[in-house]
Design an enzyme around this catalytic site. Structure first.
Site, short mmCIF file in Angstrom:
data_model
loop_
_atom_site.label_atom_id
_atom_site.label_comp_id
_atom_site.label_asym_id
_atom_site.label_seq_id
_atom_site.Cartn_x
_atom_site.Cartn_y
_atom_site.Cartn_z
N GLY A 296 0.97 -1.21 0.05
CA GLY A 296 -0.04 -0.18 0.13
C GLY A 296 0.79 1.33 0.17
N GLY A 297 0.24 2.40 -0.38
CA GLY A 297 1.08 3.65 -0.35
C GLY A 297 -0.12 4.84 -0.11
N GLY A 298 0.45 5.91 -0.40
CA GLY A 298 -0.37 7.06 -0.20
C GLY A 298 -1.59 7.24 -0.99
CB ALA B 141 -3.23 2.87 -4.98
CG ASN B 142 -4.54 0.15 -0.02
OD1 ASN B 142 -3.71 0.53 0.65
ND2 ASN B 142 -5.75 0.49 0.59
CB VAL B 143 -0.45 -3.37 -4.45
CG1 VAL B 143 -0.40 -4.44 -5.35
CG2 VAL B 143 0.07 -2.10 -4.90
CE LYS C 245 -0.24 1.91 -7.50
NZ LYS C 245 0.87 2.40 -8.02
CG ASP D 262 8.40 8.32 -6.13
OD1 ASP D 262 9.52 8.55 -5.47
OD2 ASP D 262 7.65 7.80 -5.70
#
Length: 657
Positions: free
Chosen positions: A19-21, A23-25, A40, A134
């Protein structure tokens, strides 16, 4: 809860794997192609945010343009019930960041192999004018066979588009951010090359070049401070390899590699014998002056554009004509005003009475409608058919049966063919497939003790091994979970089994500084135990040895003993006095005493034998005494030379008592 949900009647979500800021995977299974995929999903709290949706779509557009063995493949993109998702290649393994944390600094050959793959991937992206923006170990996946895959093009952009960050915001991760991005300026291919240089630094040293108490402090270091030499933490790095890092991370993009391919070519030849000891990379002094790069403000892009509407003014004559015409018109309107009001009122009353008697009742009396036959249709198709006929569809009733395929309609209530009023409620009976039973909870059980039972009960059993604090062999997680209903004979079971606690394998700390090794161990939550010893071969302050040995699996909290060199052990010195050294006089003519020249030589901690300590003449035999400062495990020595001939040459041993 999205676990267990099917997207597009195809991708079944099995578990969240990242997961990130934004989205979640999820690990998911593609029911059509029969393969595991990564899905995603944009976080629901951003599903109405136009900027995040654009960024999400941008990732899909970026990756679908690319086809490279070191870039994660994009399979599908879609939206369902407000859920925006991307379907990508599933890469079993871990992130490069996790790999570095476990392994520490990597062997030079392995680090260069990873960088060759990375630069090849970015050269491909840059060829299609895609800038990642990034690049960091967190966005790079590594398989067990060493193949790496670049992922997360969420803030990537085409170089032909405007890449200025709005309101001076900064996109990217601060530890890997190029100076121009830190300023809020334009990100280009050289920005990715700078980030590649930082990743290469971390691969070879096990750490990032800059740290600070805040993101701003780190960003300022990228802007103002030169990248430290990686040899400070890894003295085995050849000059040719260090040069690649220094060139890639030059402050001015002009001094960096002009393409990822150019950097890749340097990496491929870095260990050639003729390059190992090449001259250090440096920027000529006349090119080192700091140049302020201004932030391009958004308003500067439109400073010559105006949205004002220009109105042209008429003449005074025209104004007077219009005024007179207006006054005349007003007088005529007053005379007809009351007549128009009476006629209009009469007409409205007549129309209203007609509507009340004929048209309006038809709006309030529902029409008779026959219920259509939707049996055998997919549920969504059946709902659309009924809604088009004017019915209201209620929540479906799920019926388990072997006769109708899962998801299809069995019947409706009221039944097909019955005539009912428009807007009536219709209930659909939907097939849930074969009779289901509640999934058994296997978590906590030993896999080997129930493996045969699982393989007989379920269609397929897939086992994944993970690091966990629970006993080795214990089932940690399962899909489906114990709260789901399943048809056991048709169900695929996925289980995650513990292979023991999370393990850290420290690298070889030989000749690391004390600060470097304690920082490394503390970061990984290992306990450093520092001891000190004298060493004739290792400089003071550097690591002599470690225990356990490099590569030993450890868990958080384990103690690692580090032996730090105190330098050579100081040796004891003693003063030794030799008395009554007889210097004989020897005359060649009987009865005649001609003066003879005597040279006295001495060797100890303070004196060498290269010159005499005393020269005298004698006409008869003499006696002298000498003092020696002798170090432990060494000897002193003296020599007497008479008229150029050595007559005495003796050693003085270090006293044992």
């Amino acid at each position: 809860m999205l676990i267990g949900k099917r997207l597009n009647d195809r991708y079944k979500l099995l578990k969240m794997i990242g997961g990130g800021g934004m989205a979640n995977v999820y690990l998911a299974h593609d029911d059509i192609l029969g393969r595991d995929v990564a899905v995603k999903i944009l976080r629901l709290d951003y599903s109405n945010n136009e900027e995040f949706i654009k960024r999400f779509h941008r990732e899909a557009q970026s990756v679908t343009t690319l086809s490279h063995p070191n870039i994660v493949n994009m399979y599908d993109v879609g939206e369902e019930d407000g859920i925006y998702y991307l379907v990508m290649e599933y890469v079993p393994g871990q992130t490069l960041k996790q790999y570095i944390i476990e392994r520490g600094m990597l062997p030079i050959g392995e680090a260069l192999d990873i960088m060759e793959q990375l630069t090849s991937a970015m050269a491909h992206a840059h060829h299609f004018e895609i800038v990642h923006r990034d690049i960091k170990p967190h966005n790079i996946l590594i398989r067990a066979d060493g193949v790496i895959k670049v992922t997360d093009f969420g803030i990537a952009t085409a170089t032909s588009a405007t890449t200025i960050t709005h309101t001076n915001s900064v996109l990217g991760s601060v530890h890997y951010l190029s100076p121009e991005q830190a300023r809020g300026g334009i990100a280009n291919k050289q920005s990715d090359i700078y980030s590649l240089g930082i990743v290469m630094f971390e691969l070879l040293t096990g750490r990032q070049p800059f740290s600070g108490e805040s993101a701003v402090a780190i960003a300022l270091k990228h802007l103002q401070s030169e990248i430290p030499s990686p040899k400070r933490w890894n003295e085995n790095i050849p000059q040719s390899v260090e040069n690649i890092i220094l060139k890639a991370t030059a402050k001015d993009p002009f001094h960096r590699y002009q393409s990822a391919n150019a950097m890749k070519r340097d990496i491929e030849t870095a260990l050639y014998p003729e390059r190992i000891n090449e001259q250090p990379f440096y920027i000529p002094e006349d090119m080192e002056a700091t140049k302020a790069i201004p932030i391009i403000q958004q308003e500067q892009l439109f400073e010559n554009v105006t949205d004002e509407t220009i109105v042209l003014k008429g003449s005074k004559v025209d104004e007077q004509i219009r005024k007179e015409e207006t006054d005349l018109s007003k007088k005529k309107k007053r005379s007809n005003k009351w007549l128009k009001i009476l006629i209009t009122t009469f007409l409205l009353l007549a129309i209203g009475i007609t509507l009340a008697l004929t048209v309006i009742p038809g709006f309030f009396i529902p029409k008779d409608v026959k219920v259509p036959d939707v049996a055998g249709m997919k549920y969504t198709t059946a709902v659309n058919t009924l809604v088009e006929k004017g019915f209201e569809v209620t929540e479906p009733n799920i019926v388990y049966t072997d006769d109708v395929e899962t998801g299809d309609v069995i019947k409706t209530d009221p039944v097909a063919g019955r005539v009912v009023k428009e807007n009536s409620k219709i209930t659909i009976y939907q097939s849930g497939g074969k009779k289901k039973s509640k999934m058994i909870d296997f978590t906590g059980k030993d896999l080997e003790s129930i493996r045969t039972e699982l393989e007989e009960k379920y269609k397929q059993v897939t086992v994944y091994y993970i690091e966990d604090d629970r006993p080795k062999g214990a089932i940690v997680e399962q899909i489906p979970t114990s709260d789901q209903m399943v048809v056991e004979a048709e169900q695929e079971l996925k289980i995650w089994v513990s292979k023991g606690p999370y393990q850290i394998r420290p690298g070889d700390f030989s000749r690391w500084t004390e600060n470097s090794v304690t920082g490394y161990l503390n970061e990984r939550k290992l306990t450093p135990d520092i001891k000190r010893e004298y060493s004739d071969t290792v400089d003071k302050g550097l690591v002599i040895s470690q225990s356990p040995k490099p590569g030993t699996p450890l868990k958080e909290g384990d103690k690692v003993t580090i032996i730090i060199s105190e330098g050579p052990k100081p040796k004891v010195t003693k003063t030794v006095k030799v008395d009554n050294i007889s210097i004989p006089y020897e005359s060649s003519i009987i009865g005649e005493k001609k003066p003879q020249t005597i040279e006295i030589y001495k060797e100890d901690m303070q004196q060498k034998m290269d010159r005499p300590i005393e020269t005298r003449t004698i006409s008869e035999s003499a006696t002298i005494s000498l003092e020696f400062v002798i170090q432990e495990d060494t000897k002193g020595r003296y020599k007497i030379v008479r008229d150029g001939v050595t007559i005495i040459d003796k050693e003085v041993p270090y006293p044992t008592q």
